[in-house]
Design a protein around this motif. Structure first.
Motif, PDB file in Angstrom:
ATOM      1  N   THR A  71       0.832  -1.205   0.000  1.00  0.00           N
ATOM      2  CA  THR A  71       0.000   0.000   0.000  1.00  0.00           C
ATOM      3  C   THR A  71       0.868   1.257   0.000  1.00  0.00           C
ATOM      4  O   THR A  71       0.616   2.195  -0.761  1.00  0.00           O
ATOM      5  CB  THR A  71      -0.940  -0.019   1.217  1.00  0.00           C
ATOM      6  OG1 THR A  71      -1.763  -1.189   1.137  1.00  0.00           O
ATOM      7  CG2 THR A  71      -1.819   1.221   1.260  1.00  0.00           C
ATOM      8  N   GLU A  78      -4.968   2.838   2.513  1.00  0.00           N
ATOM      9  CA  GLU A  78      -5.712   1.793   3.209  1.00  0.00           C
ATOM     10  C   GLU A  78      -5.287   0.391   2.781  1.00  0.00           C
ATOM     11  O   GLU A  78      -5.717  -0.088   1.729  1.00  0.00           O
ATOM     12  CB  GLU A  78      -7.212   1.973   2.967  1.00  0.00           C
ATOM     13  CG  GLU A  78      -7.786   3.253   3.522  1.00  0.00           C
ATOM     14  CD  GLU A  78      -7.730   3.296   5.039  1.00  0.00           C
ATOM     15  OE1 GLU A  78      -7.862   2.224   5.677  1.00  0.00           O
ATOM     16  OE2 GLU A  78      -7.520   4.395   5.579  1.00  0.00           O
ATOM     17  N   THR A  81      -8.140  -1.953   1.794  1.00  0.00           N
ATOM     18  CA  THR A  81      -8.725  -1.706   0.474  1.00  0.00           C
ATOM     19  C   THR A  81      -7.867  -2.316  -0.622  1.00  0.00           C
ATOM     20  O   THR A  81      -8.373  -2.963  -1.539  1.00  0.00           O
ATOM     21  CB  THR A  81      -8.879  -0.182   0.234  1.00  0.00           C
ATOM     22  OG1 THR A  81      -9.703   0.359   1.265  1.00  0.00           O
ATOM     23  CG2 THR A  81      -9.479   0.112  -1.120  1.00  0.00           C
ATOM     24  N   ARG A  84      -8.181  -6.090  -0.585  1.00  0.00           N
ATOM     25  CA  ARG A  84      -9.453  -6.529  -1.187  1.00  0.00           C
ATOM     26  C   ARG A  84      -9.417  -6.444  -2.706  1.00  0.00           C
ATOM     27  O   ARG A  84      -9.972  -7.286  -3.395  1.00  0.00           O
ATOM     28  CB  ARG A  84     -10.616  -5.711  -0.630  1.00  0.00           C
ATOM     29  CG  ARG A  84     -11.060  -6.158   0.750  1.00  0.00           C
ATOM     30  CD  ARG A  84     -12.339  -5.482   1.198  1.00  0.00           C
ATOM     31  NE  ARG A  84     -12.230  -4.038   1.353  1.00  0.00           N
ATOM     32  CZ  ARG A  84     -11.697  -3.419   2.404  1.00  0.00           C
ATOM     33  NH1 ARG A  84     -11.206  -4.128   3.417  1.00  0.00           N
ATOM     34  NH2 ARG A  84     -11.646  -2.100   2.460  1.00  0.00           N
ATOM     35  N   GLU A  85      -8.736  -5.431  -3.239  1.00  0.00           N
ATOM     36  CA  GLU A  85      -8.631  -5.276  -4.692  1.00  0.00           C
ATOM     37  C   GLU A  85      -7.882  -6.447  -5.334  1.00  0.00           C
ATOM     38  O   GLU A  85      -8.176  -6.828  -6.459  1.00  0.00           O
ATOM     39  CB  GLU A  85      -7.905  -3.976  -5.043  1.00  0.00           C
ATOM     40  CG  GLU A  85      -8.723  -2.737  -4.823  1.00  0.00           C
ATOM     41  CD  GLU A  85      -7.928  -1.471  -5.099  1.00  0.00           C
ATOM     42  OE1 GLU A  85      -6.930  -1.514  -5.856  1.00  0.00           O
ATOM     43  OE2 GLU A  85      -8.310  -0.425  -4.544  1.00  0.00           O
TER      44      GLU A  85
END
Length: 137
Positions: A71, A78, A81, A84-85
């Protein structure tokens, strides 16, 4: 063969393709083309660059990099996030059968040869930058 190695070989292919397309774009700089054609060509380069980033992220995730580190490297905030992507792709690549990975990795030596043909003096002097991955197992 591991999913990480396959993802790195896939990233090498994407880098080669992006380089080839960028060189083609440069070659057409003086050609008379429409603004639409020039913009479409530039957008295709951006799309390919984004695809390269995605496969490099996939390789790093498969190699065990933390989502926090990934990240941060992406300039995002995040980790949840970002995870999850990429979660579905990481899971899918993690389940690839060995024979399918071996088949998909075929041609690593061709990428080495491409690199040797296009290598500049300031580039790393590596005779087999891609096929060396196959020795990692």
């Amino acid at each position: 063969m591991t999913p990480e190695i396959l993802a790195r070989i896939t990233a090498a292919r994407a880098a080669r393709d992006l380089s080839d397309l960028a060189r083609q774009a440069l070659a057409t700089t003086a050609e008379t083309t429409s603004p639409t054609e020039r913009i479409h060509a530039a957008r295709r380069l951006r799309q390919m660059a984004n695809e390269l980033v995605d496969v490099v992220v996939l390789a790093e995730a498969l190699g065990g990099a933390s989502w926090e580190e990934i990240t941060k490297a992406l300039g995002r905030r995040e980790p949840g996030t970002v995870e999850r992507e990429f979660r579905d792709d990481v899971a899918e690549w993690s389940r690839l059968p060995e024979d399918r990975m071996e088949a998909a990795a075929a041609g690593a030596e061709d990428l080495d040869q491409w690199y040797a043909r296009h290598r500049e003096d300031h580039d790393p002097a590596s005779p087999s930058p891609v096929s060396d991955l196959l020795n990692r197992r």
